[in-house]
Design an enzyme around this catalytic site. Structure first.
Site, PDB file in Angstrom:
ATOM      1  N   LYS A 164      34.044  40.512  51.820  1.00  0.00           N
ATOM      2  CA  LYS A 164      33.218  41.710  51.619  1.00  0.00           C
ATOM      3  C   LYS A 164      33.408  42.305  50.228  1.00  0.00           C
ATOM      4  O   LYS A 164      32.439  42.680  49.568  1.00  0.00           O
ATOM      5  CB  LYS A 164      33.553  42.782  52.664  1.00  0.00           C
TER       6      LYS A 164
ATOM      7  N   LYS B 111      35.109  53.317  49.532  1.00  0.00           N
ATOM      8  CA  LYS B 111      35.804  52.617  50.610  1.00  0.00           C
ATOM      9  C   LYS B 111      36.560  53.680  51.388  1.00  0.00           C
ATOM     10  O   LYS B 111      37.615  54.153  50.935  1.00  0.00           O
ATOM     11  CB  LYS B 111      36.757  51.556  50.054  1.00  0.00           C
TER      12      LYS B 111
ATOM     13  N   SER C  61      43.871  49.580  54.357  1.00  0.00           N
ATOM     14  CA  SER C  61      45.228  49.290  54.812  1.00  0.00           C
ATOM     15  C   SER C  61      45.747  48.095  54.021  1.00  0.00           C
ATOM     16  O   SER C  61      45.021  47.483  53.245  1.00  0.00           O
ATOM     17  CB  SER C  61      45.247  49.015  56.316  1.00  0.00           C
TER      18      SER C  61
ATOM     19  N   ASP D 259      41.362  46.101  46.982  1.00  0.00           N
ATOM     20  CA  ASP D 259      39.926  46.154  47.264  1.00  0.00           C
ATOM     21  C   ASP D 259      39.279  47.355  46.593  1.00  0.00           C
ATOM     22  O   ASP D 259      38.228  47.242  45.946  1.00  0.00           O
ATOM     23  CB  ASP D 259      39.679  46.210  48.772  1.00  0.00           C
TER      24      ASP D 259
ATOM     25  N   GLU E 268      32.040  50.224  51.507  1.00  0.00           N
ATOM     26  CA  GLU E 268      32.649  49.061  52.151  1.00  0.00           C
ATOM     27  C   GLU E 268      33.468  49.484  53.353  1.00  0.00           C
ATOM     28  O   GLU E 268      34.415  50.269  53.235  1.00  0.00           O
ATOM     29  CB  GLU E 268      33.533  48.284  51.177  1.00  0.00           C
ATOM     30  N   GLY E 269      33.097  48.963  54.521  1.00  0.00           N
ATOM     31  CA  GLY E 269      33.836  49.254  55.734  1.00  0.00           C
ATOM     32  C   GLY E 269      35.139  48.473  55.799  1.00  0.00           C
ATOM     33  O   GLY E 269      35.555  47.828  54.835  1.00  0.00           O
TER      34      GLY E 269
ATOM     35  N   ASN F 251      29.041  33.650  52.770  1.00  0.00           N
ATOM     36  CA  ASN F 251      30.141  33.340  51.863  1.00  0.00           C
ATOM     37  C   ASN F 251      30.786  32.021  52.280  1.00  0.00           C
ATOM     38  O   ASN F 251      31.394  31.936  53.342  1.00  0.00           O
ATOM     39  CB  ASN F 251      31.172  34.472  51.889  1.00  0.00           C
ATOM     40  N   ARG F 252      30.631  31.006  51.444  1.00  0.00           N
ATOM     41  CA  ARG F 252      31.239  29.713  51.734  1.00  0.00           C
ATOM     42  C   ARG F 252      32.705  29.769  51.336  1.00  0.00           C
ATOM     43  O   ARG F 252      33.062  29.655  50.170  1.00  0.00           O
ATOM     44  CB  ARG F 252      30.509  28.597  50.994  1.00  0.00           C
TER      45      ARG F 252
END
Length: 256
Positions: free
Chosen positions: A16, A38, A42, A56, A118-119, A187-188
């Site tokens: 993500k 965000k 965590s 992140d 972003e979750g 997303n590969r």
């Protein structure tokens, strides 16, 4: 008013943050003023100065050009690499549920055309003791509607066998919750892709009718946006324009 996008995954660790950061960079290249939020993180690192560092949150902040400050980007940061409520519990505290939503307002002050949110984990992952990610998205959409902002979901999923079920079930659940989906990024994650990667994007466009489907061909490769015939989506409708005239990623290849 701002265009708000809530980024969620079909699971945790599906890329993500990478996909969100690349999207932010492309939007900025197109002249958009982009904010990033965000609500909680965590697995943070405790620095020598006592600050909690979320890689992140820092990645998103850097991609957006470091607007405001890191506390505005991610106001709640916990140490244990667990779900946010479990990570907070390890520290004897709770995730502030209302702050998850209320922290969005600072990014909707007129300084930004687009806000990427972003979750944590998937749409049905717990984000506090009281809410799943979907509950937060519902609350944010309600707030956005009341304040004249648009609100849509951007879904990130691993490009591999089995993704059809995960994306279809997640997209239908989002629609049932009244949350429109702006797009999907496949997303590969593995260099050794299975044969389904040749057809996953087309199948999902057909089954879900998602306006935009993109694929990261490897974690370090380009983000390629696929479109239906003549720039139309699976339902035959002209793709919607969002983000201040940018058709989301606008059939663009984003290179790392």
């Amino acid at each position: 008013m701002a265009s708000l996008y809530f980024v969620t995954g079909t699971d945790t660790e599906v890329g993500k943050t990478y996909c969100t950061a690349k999207t932010v960079e492309r939007m900025r290249e197109c002249g958009q003023r982009v904010g990033v939020y965000k609500p909680v993180a965590s697995g943070c690192e405790l620095r020598a100065d006592g600050q909690r560092y979320s890689v992140d949150a820092a990645t998103l902040w850097q991609a957006a050009g470091r607007p405001k400050n890191i506390d505005a980007v991610c106001p709640q940061r916990f140490l244990a690499a667990l779900s946010p409520p479990q990570s907070a519990a390890r520290e004897g505290v709770k995730v502030d549920t209302r702050q998850l939503r209320d922290g969005l307002a600072i990014w909707c002050d007129g300084d930004f055309d687009v806000v990427m949110i972003e979750g944590a984990g998937g749409l049905f992952s717990p984000i506090s003791d009281d809410w799943l990610n979907v509950d937060l998205a519902i609350e944010m959409k309600r707030w956005s509607d009341q304040n004249g902002h648009s609100f849509e979901l951007l879904l990130v999923a691993p490009d591999r066998l089995g993704v059809l079920h995960h994306v279809i079930s997640t997209s239908r659940a989002a629609e049932s919750a009244g949350i429109p989906i702006a797009g999907l990024i496949l997303n590969r994650m593995d260099d050794h892709a299975d044969e389904s990667t040749q057809t996953n994007a087309e199948d999902l466009r057909r089954w879900c009718g998602i306006p935009m489907v993109a694929s990261v061909r490897q974690p370090s490769g380009p983000l390629v946006v696929f479109s239906g015939p003549n720039g139309r989506n699976a339902s035959g409708e002209t793709s919607r324009e969002t983000a201040g005239g940018v058709n989301f990623l606008n059939q663009t290849t984003i290179r790392r």
